[in-house]
Design an enzyme around this catalytic site. Structure first.
Site, PDB file in Angstrom:
ATOM      1  CG  HIS A  46      50.402  52.759 -40.792  1.00  0.00           C
ATOM      2  ND1 HIS A  46      49.202  52.651 -40.125  1.00  0.00           N
ATOM      3  CD2 HIS A  46      51.064  53.784 -40.205  1.00  0.00           C
ATOM      4  CE1 HIS A  46      49.148  53.551 -39.166  1.00  0.00           C
ATOM      5  NE2 HIS A  46      50.267  54.267 -39.204  1.00  0.00           N
ATOM      6  CG  ASP A  48      52.637  57.125 -40.301  1.00  0.00           C
ATOM      7  OD1 ASP A  48      51.739  56.997 -39.452  1.00  0.00           O
ATOM      8  OD2 ASP A  48      53.558  56.304 -40.445  1.00  0.00           O
ATOM      9  CG  HIS A  79      48.370  57.549 -37.672  1.00  0.00           C
ATOM     10  ND1 HIS A  79      49.570  57.240 -37.062  1.00  0.00           N
ATOM     11  CD2 HIS A  79      47.721  58.367 -36.802  1.00  0.00           C
ATOM     12  CE1 HIS A  79      49.634  57.842 -35.889  1.00  0.00           C
ATOM     13  NE2 HIS A  79      48.531  58.541 -35.716  1.00  0.00           N
ATOM     14  N   GLY A 155      55.434  61.695 -34.639  1.00  0.00           N
ATOM     15  CA  GLY A 155      56.119  62.780 -35.311  1.00  0.00           C
ATOM     16  C   GLY A 155      57.282  62.343 -36.169  1.00  0.00           C
ATOM     17  N   GLY A 157      59.687  58.712 -37.595  1.00  0.00           N
ATOM     18  CA  GLY A 157      59.922  57.283 -37.645  1.00  0.00           C
ATOM     19  C   GLY A 157      61.240  56.927 -36.983  1.00  0.00           C
ATOM     20  N   GLY A 158      61.436  55.627 -36.743  1.00  0.00           N
ATOM     21  CA  GLY A 158      62.707  55.139 -36.237  1.00  0.00           C
ATOM     22  C   GLY A 158      62.917  55.278 -34.744  1.00  0.00           C
ATOM     23  CG  ASP A 192      52.522  53.613 -35.663  1.00  0.00           C
ATOM     24  OD1 ASP A 192      53.717  53.356 -35.866  1.00  0.00           O
ATOM     25  OD2 ASP A 192      51.903  54.495 -36.292  1.00  0.00           O
ATOM     26  N   GLY A 193      54.982  52.055 -33.500  1.00  0.00           N
ATOM     27  CA  GLY A 193      56.146  52.721 -32.945  1.00  0.00           C
ATOM     28  C   GLY A 193      57.174  51.761 -32.398  1.00  0.00           C
ATOM     29  N   GLY A 214      57.835  50.280 -39.617  1.00  0.00           N
ATOM     30  CA  GLY A 214      58.402  51.095 -40.678  1.00  0.00           C
ATOM     31  C   GLY A 214      59.822  50.708 -41.001  1.00  0.00           C
ATOM     32  CB  SER A 215      63.057  51.775 -39.526  1.00  0.00           C
ATOM     33  OG  SER A 215      62.707  51.551 -38.165  1.00  0.00           O
TER      34      SER A 215
END
Length: 241
Positions: A46, A48, A79, A155, A157-158, A192-193, A214-215
C-alpha cells in the site's frame, strides 16, 4: 499472492488480503522493507501519496513507486490523497502501480477519473473518508475494482480506528453483494486506518476483505527484521467464520 479464503456465509469464499502501508516503513531501508513484507506474506504494497493540499502532509511520488516496482512481484496499491488527481494517474501507472484509488472530492469528474485509471491499465478504486457518504457508490460501483473506506481521517499514520466506520463497512458490503448477486462485477472492500490484531476480526466480520496496516506491521518486526509473525497473526485474526 498469499490471500486466504474467508467463509462469508454468502454462498462463496471471500479472500483476505493484507496490504502493509509503507508510510510506516523505515525509509532509509525502503527496498529491504518492501522485500520483507512480500517475503512475510503480504498480498499488496500500500502506497500512500499525499500532497500537502488535499491532506496536510507530504509523502512520496512516482519516482519511489518506480524504484520499488522491480523489487516485489505483488501488486502496488496506490492511494492518491492529492488534488487535482488526474495529472498524477498516468505517472503512477507508468511507474508500475497496479491499483490506483482516489477521493471523489479531489476530482472534478469522478467518472472521467475512473476511466483514466482504467485507460492506463490499472484497477480503479474510490476512497471514502469517514464522513463521506456511501452515496458516491450509487453511480460508480459497477465501474470499480475496489472501494477503500478510511477508518481515520487521512493525512497521518498511527491514528486510532474510528469504531463508527464498522456500520459503513457493513453497508458497503451489502451494496457489493447485491451487485455480485445481480451478475455484476466483484469489488474488493478495503479498510485503511488503525487496523491492528485486536480489531481486524471485527472489521472482517463487518465485511472488509482487504486490510491496510502500517504501524501495526512495521512496528512489530521479527528478530531477523522480517514481518512473517505479525502478518500471520493479522491473517489468522481476520479469517473469521
Amino acid at each position: 499472492m498469499h490471500a486466504t479464503e474467508l467463509n462469508t456465509g454468502h454462498g462463496s469464499q471471500r479472500a483476505i488480503r493484507l496490504a502493509p502501508s509503507i508510510l510506516s516503513a523505515d525509509f532509509a531501508r525502503l527496498g529491504e522493507e518492501v522485500c520483507a513484507i512480500e517475503a512475510g506474506g503480504a498480498d499488496l504494497v500500500h502506497f500512500d501519496v499525499m500532497d500537502n493540499h488535499y491532506v496536510p502532509n507530504l509523502t512520496i511520488g512516482p519516482l519511489v513507486c518506480e524504484a520499488i516496482r522491480p523489487l516485489v512481484s505483488i501488486p502496488i496499491d496506490v492511494h492518491l490523497m492529492v488534488e487535482p488527481v488526474d495529472a498524477l494517474i498516468p505517472l503512477f501507472a507508468k511507474a508500475g502501480a497496479n491499483i490506483i484509488s482516489f477521493h471523489p472530492e479531489a476530482s472534478r469528474h469522478v467518472d472521467r477519473t475512473i476511466g483514466l485509471i482504467r485507460d492506463h491499465g490499472c484497477k480503479a478504486g474510490l476512497v471514502l473518508n469517514p464522513a463521506t457518504p456511501l452515496g458516491w457508490l450509487d453511480h460508480t460501483l459497477d465501474q470499480l475494482d475496489l472501494v477503500l473506506l478510511m477508518s481515520v481521517n487521512p493525512g497521518f499514520g498511527g491514528q486510532a480506528f474510528i469504531p463508527g466506520v464498522l456500520d459503513k463497512v457493513r453497508q458497503a458490503r451489502a451494496r457489493i453483494d447485491r451487485q455480485v448477486d445481480a451478475g455484476g462485477r466483484p469489488v474488493w472492500l478495503e479498510i485503511d486506518g488503525g487496523v491492528k490484531a485486536d480489531n481486524i476480526a471485527a472489521i472482517a466480520r463487518a465485511g472488509a476483505d482487504t486490510f491496510v496496516a502500517g504501524s501495526a506491521v512495521f512496528g512489530a518486526p521479527d528478530a531477523d527484521g522480517g514481518y512473517s509473525s505479525i502478518l500471520y497473526r493479522l491473517r489468522e485474526a481476520a479469517t473469521v467464520t
